[in-house]
Enzyme design. Structure first.
Site, mmCIF file in Angstrom:
data_model
loop_
_atom_site.group_PDB
_atom_site.id
_atom_site.type_symbol
_atom_site.label_atom_id
_atom_site.label_comp_id
_atom_site.label_asym_id
_atom_site.label_seq_id
_atom_site.Cartn_x
_atom_site.Cartn_y
_atom_site.Cartn_z
ATOM 1 N N GLY A 205 -10.852 10.083 3.535
ATOM 2 C CA GLY A 205 -10.695 9.908 5.161
ATOM 3 C C GLY A 205 -11.086 8.763 5.750
ATOM 4 N N GLY A 206 -11.574 8.755 6.966
ATOM 5 C CA GLY A 206 -11.875 7.276 7.525
ATOM 6 C C GLY A 206 -12.466 6.395 6.875
ATOM 7 N N GLY A 440 15.614 -20.005 -1.187
ATOM 8 C CA GLY A 440 14.652 -19.729 -0.421
ATOM 9 C C GLY A 440 13.254 -19.775 -1.034
ATOM 10 C CB ALA A 441 12.307 -18.011 -4.152
#
Lengths: 540, 723
Positions: A205-206, A440-441
């Site tokens: 949960g939270g 680009g890498a």
């Protein structure tokens, strides 16, 4: 740590044992009330130290293969170094019969305090599953917040040993408020002090967001789970049949979701590894990367590196071999070793000083960058930058992974994270291009252009826009047969980049360790800043 | 004009020397021996250790060398050592080191005047020798006639008989089928030995004790004969029980001179491959030695032998010796002979090939001291005394700092041990004025040998050389199976040794713990210095858990184990692969192979690697609450014990297999291994048969998994669990 303080404390007060013979009036007027008061302190401490174990019919941790909250602290911290806080705190809930004395546990469902790991200060909380399933009450949260506040003030890491069933349902919104108080502190402490979570039981949960906000989340195999909603809820909502282990076990989170950074065999294994991991970290963002005593010569030649990169550029090799042979004593604490294995990240030491290692792994998916590896790398780089840990990057990257799956998944957005992280980092940055640095890498992987301090190329390096085959197809539309060779001659080597100063030197691989160690010594005094801003806007 | 030229030369020289100064490169200068003319350029048609060995002598003699290599060997040591190197083909030997066309091409192109074939590969190939001769290139070895005569097991025995050399009783026959094999075997009388006629050494040799084994032996041997040599002929002969394998080194020239250079004792073998060799033998008396030497020389003369050669004998317990075969090449174990005689056999071979007469007389050949050689293999000695292992040598350090040690190797740190070639790492040779000294040094050398990244047989070698039977010289070719009937299990610790190991391990642990509290610089938050000087630990070793108390006293540790106190001192360098430790006055060299944060550590102690887990008393106490993790059931998975090629698959999908049934045959490092099902079941599917587990695939997997991969690739996988 004061595990069983009763006996010890009794020895301190010999009069309660009746060995002294003071006057009667003194006995009644002063010592007796004092004695009774002390007895209350002692018994409360004793009760607190047993947690829920005092209930014979309570849940037995031993059966689950788990240690108790205090046993965990005992193993994590140096002997006799634990100073506990808030042993007398009790929960404040009065509904549902919670105010009856049998539902009150001094200290409630968490043990908090500070101690030492290899002599260095750390704040610790350890949730106690034996008290109301370790559920989070208002005071439970208050205790955690107290040590977090102090840790931030002092500048020392917080280690959370999570083992909690979730919110204290009887307390309602007070419990939720408690979570939020912790979250806020997690966020405020982020980048100020290292925060480490070790999940040693359920965390659902939270509650999962606190570990998620910390810098590192480790898990214990088979006994720990992390999920937003458990298998029952999943079944009722999506009709999926799934076990706890499949949904949120250590394997899921270390290999599939990337939520956890590493998993360990059992509680003891996890705590011992955590001690070792702690030694890599500075205590706060005010401290430099720690330097340990090192027996490995800083100028040790590494002859095997001269032949480690295969002559065929399509052949794979193991980047971990390079990392192990360069770092001190072959010790490398890998982060997320089973997730996005096409990038290798982790901590090691160079001449005793902690460094963060990032390397493309040619052995997995050719070492390309994809969504997962970019995010994994980016988060690691940002941690190192936040905590003054120098970055050493080994580059062998053929580019970003193409395909609809990647584009639809947002590779542009996620790839940008790694680019952002490297560009933003102001810690010493040393880059070694071992082979491919395409497209680009190449820019992304801590290139000179992104404020790289020292960028080396091995003789096998190929810095180019793309592989020769693809490049020739585009340039000549496949018409020139021998153009590929020309392209290889021109670009599939480190010279074009070196001629432009994009790499500082072409080095013999066997000297890499010595070069990096020297550079780190020089760069230790590096100071670099970015323009003033409230904070940057990393493409999340 | 002349002056100007001079000054240009001077300038150039100055430039060179300054360049040397700046780059600290040393110019190489060779020293040529002008007295004896020899070849100018020599090609070594081999790889690895032996290629390096030949190059070393060539360098001393001032001969330029040409190495050949396959593409995976491009970075090999022999390639770097040679003056020139040429790639002759892809990794499989048949396409590279056995590729005569390519090698001939290289010889022509590079202008090599002579070829040294080393051992194995083309060393005993008469066709190769013939082709060289036809092109006027000198083959460093005997002439084709001798190779042919001695290469054929049957012909060689006839020749030996005629030369009055003792031969093994009752042998003969070229075998057509299994029935004939059985008939021949019965004629000779069991036990018999079956092998390919064309095969050298012990490879492919099988021993049959009854008809059924004869049939099986025939099947494997004929298969191997066909695949390895392209020659179906087999040899069946009487098998001498409990023999020693002793061989005589001979050296002959083209002028009718022949010498015997004493014997080598090669009885320690596994699967008929030599493991430990020594010279001289403890078993021979001078008369037997002379008798054997003279017969060996007689045989050499009978075939007009020139060059170095080896005559192998089997010697029974009453010192009767029988001719086994003659190897017309330099032997793997030649260094031990070199050590005790002082001759450089490679140099002698080259001289003889050049046509020079021998420089020595028989009376000049001494036995000086004692030499022992251990063959260090990349193999796991715990599986039938050694199954090949492969991988990258992540750390490699030869024990050259030990006196009188010679290491012949062709690899270095970072080299790959691949499936394509022999898994030998090196030959470790120690020399002493007597046997005890040589063995003592061998012990030390083995302890100081650092090999990481592949499994190795140091543990077995070390156990053999300290075994009382070996030390007394009471050995035979059956030494290993007799001494270790249930297989080799590593060194068995005595109580004292166990205490020493525990004491060393915990001391190391404490040193490590103390070091992890030492941070340099002045931290903002002061570090709480531990004043601890004693530790209570619990060590898990083998099946036992040992409580150990350690207290620190300066740089030494006092360790209490089993109620005994031991004092441990060392320099405690945690980065060094070797650690010299003194335990109560006993010096031991140990190697810490690995450690991790969980207290697990493995230590090489007395040659064997022991796994230990060291925990504090508290952690050990608590560890009993930790869950036991169930071990993976692997009986439905078939794991190849090593990477290799599938040569035969005996099942189809859907077949029922019973426990122990053969599923396939895997060939690796020239050995065929039958893979059997570990349980009864049905073959669910088979994928991609006969796939070589090639390098790029293998790298995908970590060490342990590598074994599964072979299976995955061939995917023999067995087994739907239903019966």
């Amino acid at each position: 740590m004061h595990l069983y303080p009763v006996e010890k404390s009794l020895q301190l007060f010999p009069f309660s044992c009746g060995s002294a013979a003071p006057t009667v009036s003194l006995l009644f007027r002063v010592w007796l009330p004092l004695c009774l008061f002390l007895r209350r302190i002692i018994t409360t401490q004793a009760i607190s130290s047993f947690g829920g174990l005092q209930l014979l019919n309570g849940p037995s941790v031993a059966d689950q293969g788990k240690l108790t909250a205090r046993e965990r602290i005992l193993l994590l911290l140096d002997p006799d170094s634990f100073d506990e806080y808030d042993m007398f705190v009790e929960h404040r809930c009065t509904d549902f019969g919670m105010d009856s004395s049998k539902n009150k546990y001094p200290g409630d469902s968490v043990v908090t305090g500070r101690g030492r790991i290899n002599g260095r200060l750390a704040y610790v909380f350890s949730q106690d599953f034996t008290v109301f399933g370790g559920s989070l009450s208002g005071v439970h949260a208050q205790k955690i917040c107290k040590i977090m506040d102090q840790a931030a003030m002092v500048g020392a890491p917080v280690i959370g040993l999570n083992d909690s069933g979730g919110a204290r349902i009887q307390e309602g919104v007070e419990s939720l408020a408690g979570y939020a108080d912790i979250f806020l502190r997690n966020v405020l402490c982020s980048g100020v002090i290292p925060q480490i979570s070790l999940i040693m039981g359920p965390c659902a949960g939270g509650a999962v967001y606190s570990p998620a906000l910390t810098d590192f989340t480790f898990m214990v195999k088979d006994t720990s789970y992390l999920f937003i909603t458990g298998p029952d809820v999943v079944k009722s909502v999506t009709n999926e049949d799934v076990t706890q282990e499949q949904l949120g076990g250590a394997k899921t989170h270390t290999a599939v979701s990337g939520v956890a950074h590493r998993a360990f065999e059992n509680d003891i294994d996890a705590l011992l590894n955590l001690r070792e991991f702690f030694n890599y970290l500075p205590l706060s963002n005010r401290d430099p990367a720690p330097v340990c005593e090192c027996h490995d010569p800083s100028d040790r030649p590494v002859p095997e590196l001269d032949t480690i990169v295969p002559s065929e550029s399509t052949k794979a090799y193991d980047m971990l071999d390079i990392v192990h042979s360069i770092v001190d004593e072959r010790e490398f604490f890998e982060i997320m070793p089973t997730y996005a294995r096409n990038i290798v990240v982790g901590f090691a030491r160079m001449n005793g000083r902690t460094v963060g290692i990032v390397g493309n792994q040619p052995k997995v998916a050719s070492g390309c960058l994809d969504i997962n590896s970019s995010v994994k790398g980016a988060r690691f780089v940002r941690f190192c930058d936040a905590f003054n840990i120098p970055l050493i990057t080994f580059v062998d990257v053929p580019g970003f992974l193409p395909g609809t799956a990647q584009e639809y998944g947002g590779i542009i957005r996620h790839g940008a994270k790694l680019l952002f992280a490297f560009a933003e980092a102001t810690v010493p940055k040393i880059t070694v291009i071992t082979r491919k640095a395409y497209g680009g890498a190449y820019d992304v992987m801590s290139s000179k252009h992104l404020r790289g301090d020292v960028n080396y190329a091995w003789p096998t390096a190929e810095v180019a826009v793309m592989g020769a085959k693809g490049a020739v197809q585009i340039i000549f539309r496949g018409k020139e047969a021998d153009a590929e060779e020309e392209y290889v001659d021109k670009f599939a080597n480190p010279f074009p980049a070196a001629m432009r100063g994009f790499v500082d030197d072409i080095i013999q691989p066997s000297t890499t360790r010595a070069r990096i160690c020297h550079d780190l010594d020089v760069l230790a005094s590096k100071s670099q800043s970015s323009p003033w801003k409230k904070h940057a806007n990393i493409p999340l | 004009m002349k002056e100007k030229r001079c000054s240009t030369t001077q300038k150039w020289e100055t430039l060179c020397s300054r360049w040397c100064l700046v780059t600290s490169h040393k110019l190489y200068s060779s020293v040529y021996d002008p007295n004896e003319k020899t070849f100018e350029k020599l090609l070594i048609a081999n790889r690895g250790e032996i290629a390096c060995r030949v190059i070393k002598t060539c360098k001393k003699m001032g001969i330029k060398t040409v190495a050949i290599h396959s593409d995976v060997d491009a970075n090999a040591v022999h390639v770097k050592m040679a003056d020139e190197a040429v790639c002759v083909g892809p990794a499989p030997t048949s396409k590279s080191y056995l590729n005569m066309d390519a090698i001939m091409e290289v010889i022509r192109k590079m202008g090599a005047q002579a070829v040294h074939p080393g051992y194995g590969f083309l060393s005993e190939n008469k066709e190769f020798a013939r082709r060289l001769a036809s092109e006027g290139v000198t083959f460093i070895g005997p002439d084709t006639h001798a190779i042919q005569a001695m290469g054929d097991k049957i012909e060689s025995k006839l020749l030996a008989k005629n030369a009055k050399v003792n031969t093994i009783p009752g042998f003969d026959g070229v075998v057509k089928d299994a029935d004939e094999a059985v008939r021949i075997a019965r004629e000779i009388g069991y036990p018999v030995m079956i092998k390919a006629s064309a095969g050298g050494g012990g490879k492919g040799m099988r021993i049959a004790w009854d008809d059924e084994e004869t049939r099986e032996g025939f099947r494997f041997s004929s298969q191997e004969a066909a695949s390895s040599f392209g020659d179906d002929r087999l040899l069946i002969e009487k098998f001498i029980d409990n023999p020693r394998h002793i061989e005589i080194q001979v050296l002959a020239d083209k002028h009718g001179n022949a010498l015997w250079l004493n014997e080598r004792e090669c009885s320690i073998q596994r699967r008929n491959q030599k493991v430990v060799e020594e010279a001289p033998s403890t078993f021979l008396d001078p008369e037997t030695r002379r008798a054997m030497g003279e017969q060996a020389v007689a045989l050499a003369k009978a075939v007009k032998y020139s060059s170095a050669g080896t005559v192998e004998f089997l010697v029974d317990s009453s010192k009767n010796f029988y001719f086994l075969e003659m190897n017309t090449r330099l032997q793997v174990e030649h260094p031990v002979t070199e050590c005790i005689t002082g001759l450089d056999l490679v140099q002698e071979m080259i001289r003889v090939a050049k046509g020079y007469p021998l420089r020595h007389k028989q009376a000049d050949i001494p036995i000086n001291g004692w030499a022992v050689e251990c063959r260090v293999y990349a193999e796991d000695p715990y599986k039938s005394f050694g199954l090949p292992s492969i991988g990258k040598l992540s750390q490699y350090q030869e024990p050259l700092h030990v006196p009188s040690v010679r290491v012949d190797s062709g690899i270095q740190q970072g080299s790959d041990i691949s499936i394509y070639y022999d898994p030998m790492i090196s030959k470790l040779i120690t020399y002493g004025s007597n046997r005890a000294e040589a063995l003592k040094r061998m012990e030390e050398a083995l302890d100081n040998y650092v090999i990481r990244g592949v499994a190795h047989n140091i543990s077995l070698l070390r156990e053999v050389i300290v075994h009382p039977r070996f030390v007394q010289g009471d050995i035979s070719t059956k030494f290993l199976p007799e001494v270790y009937p249930d297989g080799f299990k590593g060194h068995k610790l005595t109580d004292l040794e166990r205490r020493q190991l525990l004491a060393t391990a915990v001391s190391l642990y404490v040193v490590e713990q103390l070091r992890s509290q030492r941070f340099l610089g002045t931290p903002r938050i002061p570090i709480a210095k531990s004043k601890r000087s004693s530790w209570e630990l619990s060590v898990h070793l083998g099946d036992g858990i040992y409580p150990v108390a350690v207290s620190k006293d300066g740089s030494s540790f006092s360790v209490e184990v089993d109620g005994m106190k031991l004092n441990v001192t060392s320099e405690w360098n945690l980065a060094s692969p070797l650690l010299s430790v003194t335990i109560d006055g006993t010096q031991r060299t140990i190697q810490r192979i690995s450690r991790n944060a969980s207290g697990e550590t493995s230590i090489q102690f007395l040659g064997t690697v022991y796994k230990l887990q060291i925990l504090t008393k508290v952690a050990a106490e608590l560890s009993k609450y930790m869950p036991e993790k169930a071990a993976e059931d692997t009986s439905s998975i078939l794991r190849s014990p090593m990477p290799g090629t599938v040569v035969a698959v005996s099942v189809k999908p859907g077949d029922m297999v019973s426990e122990g049934q053969e599923i396939c045959v895997i060939e690796a490092m020239k050995m065929q291994n039958s893979m059997i099902a570990a349980k009864t079941g049905k073959v669910s599917h088979l994928r991609s048969l006969k796939t070589i587990c090639n390098l790029s695939n293998r790298i995908e997997f970590k060490k342990e998994k590598r074994r599964i991969l072979v299976v995955k690739e061939l995917s023999l996988i067995v087994v739907s669990l239903s019966k």
